[in-house]
Design an enzyme around this catalytic site. Structure first.
Site, PDB file in Angstrom:
ATOM      1  N   CYS A 130     -24.220 -66.640 -32.187  1.00 36.56           N
ATOM      2  CA  CYS A 130     -24.485 -67.779 -30.978  1.00 36.56           C
ATOM      3  C   CYS A 130     -25.096 -67.118 -29.817  1.00 36.56           C
ATOM      4  O   CYS A 130     -26.539 -66.678 -30.150  1.00 36.56           O
ATOM      5  CB  CYS A 130     -23.455 -68.412 -30.587  1.00 36.56           C
ATOM      6  SG  CYS A 130     -23.974 -70.009 -30.106  1.00 36.56           S
TER       7      CYS A 130
ATOM      8  N   HIS B 218     -19.624 -70.162 -35.125  1.00 34.09           N
ATOM      9  CA  HIS B 218     -18.127 -69.664 -34.549  1.00 34.09           C
ATOM     10  C   HIS B 218     -16.742 -69.976 -35.436  1.00 34.09           C
ATOM     11  O   HIS B 218     -17.240 -70.343 -36.457  1.00 34.09           O
ATOM     12  CB  HIS B 218     -17.839 -70.193 -32.970  1.00 34.09           C
ATOM     13  CG  HIS B 218     -18.892 -70.048 -32.093  1.00 34.09           C
ATOM     14  ND1 HIS B 218     -18.833 -68.866 -31.488  1.00 34.09           N
ATOM     15  CD2 HIS B 218     -19.886 -70.624 -31.613  1.00 34.09           C
ATOM     16  CE1 HIS B 218     -19.788 -68.770 -30.507  1.00 34.09           C
ATOM     17  NE2 HIS B 218     -20.354 -70.157 -30.552  1.00 34.09           N
TER      18      HIS B 218
END
Ligand code: GLN
Length: 252
Positions: free
Chosen positions: A93, A194
Site C-alpha cells: 500500500c 493488507h
C-alpha cells in the site's frame, strides 16, 4: 541458512498489522530450518545493495508517507541496484505507492518515489476500501488466488506493459478501473493488500522466501517444502468468500 531482512520504516509504515508479514516470514523460514535476521532501516539509515536478501515495507497514512518520502528517495539508486541483483522485496500500500515514481496527494502535493516500480499514484476524492480477491498473474503461480483487504485513496496507474500481481476478481485493485492489482519488477512485488497479506496467502510468502534464499545462496530459486497450512487455507477461504460477497467492483 540466514536470511537477512531489511524492514523499511517499521515505526512509520505499519497499518493494518502489516508488520505481521515479517512474523509469517520468520515462522515459515524457521519451519524449514532457516533463520531470519531482521534489521530496521529507517530515517538516516543506509541501504547497501547486497546487504539484505529480502526487503519489506508496509502501508501508512499520507502523513507518515510524507515524513519518510524524502529519506526513501535518498535510497532510490541503492534499492534499484539491489532489485537488479535479485533481492526479494514486498511493498504494501503506502510503501508500494512510494516505490513507484511518486504519489500526488489530495492536496496536490507530490511525494517523489524511489522508482523501483513502473507506476505513479494519484489520490482520488474517495477511498477504495474493502475485501479483495485476485487471481495471480505471476508466471510462477498463474491463477492462484490472493485474498486481502484494501483501504486507499491512491489510484495507481501502471506504465504500458508493466507486470502486475493479479487480476481483480472482487475489489478495486490498483485504480478501481484497470481490473488489475499490484506490480512486479524482477523479484520485487508491490500490492495494496493488507490484512496482513501473508497469513492468508502462505504460497506468496513461500515464493518470496524462495527468492530470498536464492539471493542468500547465489543459486536459482527452489520451491520450499510444503507446510500443513490448514489454518492459513481456512483464513484464505473466509477472506475470499467475504471479497466475493462484498468486495468493491471495478467500474467497467
Ligand atoms: N495513504 C495512502 C492512500 O491513502 C496509502 C494508504 C495505506 O497504506 N493503506 O492511498
Amino acid at each position: 541458512m540466514i536470511v537477512r531482512v531489511g524492514h523499511l520504516y517499521p515505526e512509520y509504515l505499519n497499518i493494518y498489522a502489516d508488520r505481521g508479514n515479517i512474523a509469517v516470514f520468520e515462522r515459515r523460514a524457521a519451519a524449514r530450518g532457516h533463520e531470519l535476521q531482521v534489521e530496521p532501516v529507517s530515517i538516516g539509515s543506509t541501504v547497501v545493495p547486497g546487504r539484505h536478501d529480502l526487503l519489506y515495507v508496509g502501508g501508512g497514512q499520507d502523513r507518515e508517507q510524507a515524513m519518510i518520502a524524502p529519506d526513501l528517495v535518498r535510497h532510490g539508486a541503492a534499492l534499484r541496484q539491489a532489485v537488479g541483483r535479485g533481492v526479494a522485496l514486498l511493498a504494501v500500500c503506502g510503501g508500494y505507492q512510494l516505490l513507484g515514481r511518486g504519489y500526488r496527494g489530495r492536496d496536490g502535493s507530490w511525494l517523489e518515489g524511489a522508482s523501483i516500480f513502473e507506476h505513479e499514484t494519484l489520490a482520488g476524492e474517495t477511498r477504495m476500501i474493502g475485501d479483495v480477491l485476485l487471481e495471480s498473474t505471476l508466471p510462477e503461480a498463474p491463477g492462484r488466488t490472493i485474498a486481502g483487504f484494501e483501504n486507499h485513496a491512491g489510484r495507481t496507474v501502471l506504465d504500458e506493459g508493466a507486470a502486475t500481481l493479479g487480476r481483480v476478481v472482487a475489489g478495486y485493485g490498483n485504480d478501481g478501473a484497470s481490473g488489475f492489482e499490484g506490480c512486479r519488477t524482477e523479484r520485487a512485488l508491490g500490492t495494496y493488500l493488507h490484512g496482513p497479506l501473508l497469513p492468508r496467502n502462505p504460497w506468496l510468502a513461500d515464493l518470496l522466501l524462495a527468492w530470498a534464499l536464492a539471493h542468500a545462496s547465489g543459486s536459482e530459486p527452489e520451491p520450499l517444502a510444503p507446510l500443513a497450512d490448514e489454518l492459513e487455507r481456512e483464513a484464505h477461504a473466509v477472506s475470499a468468500a467475504r471479497a466475493r460477497e462484498r468486495g468493491g467492483r471495478p467500474a467497467r
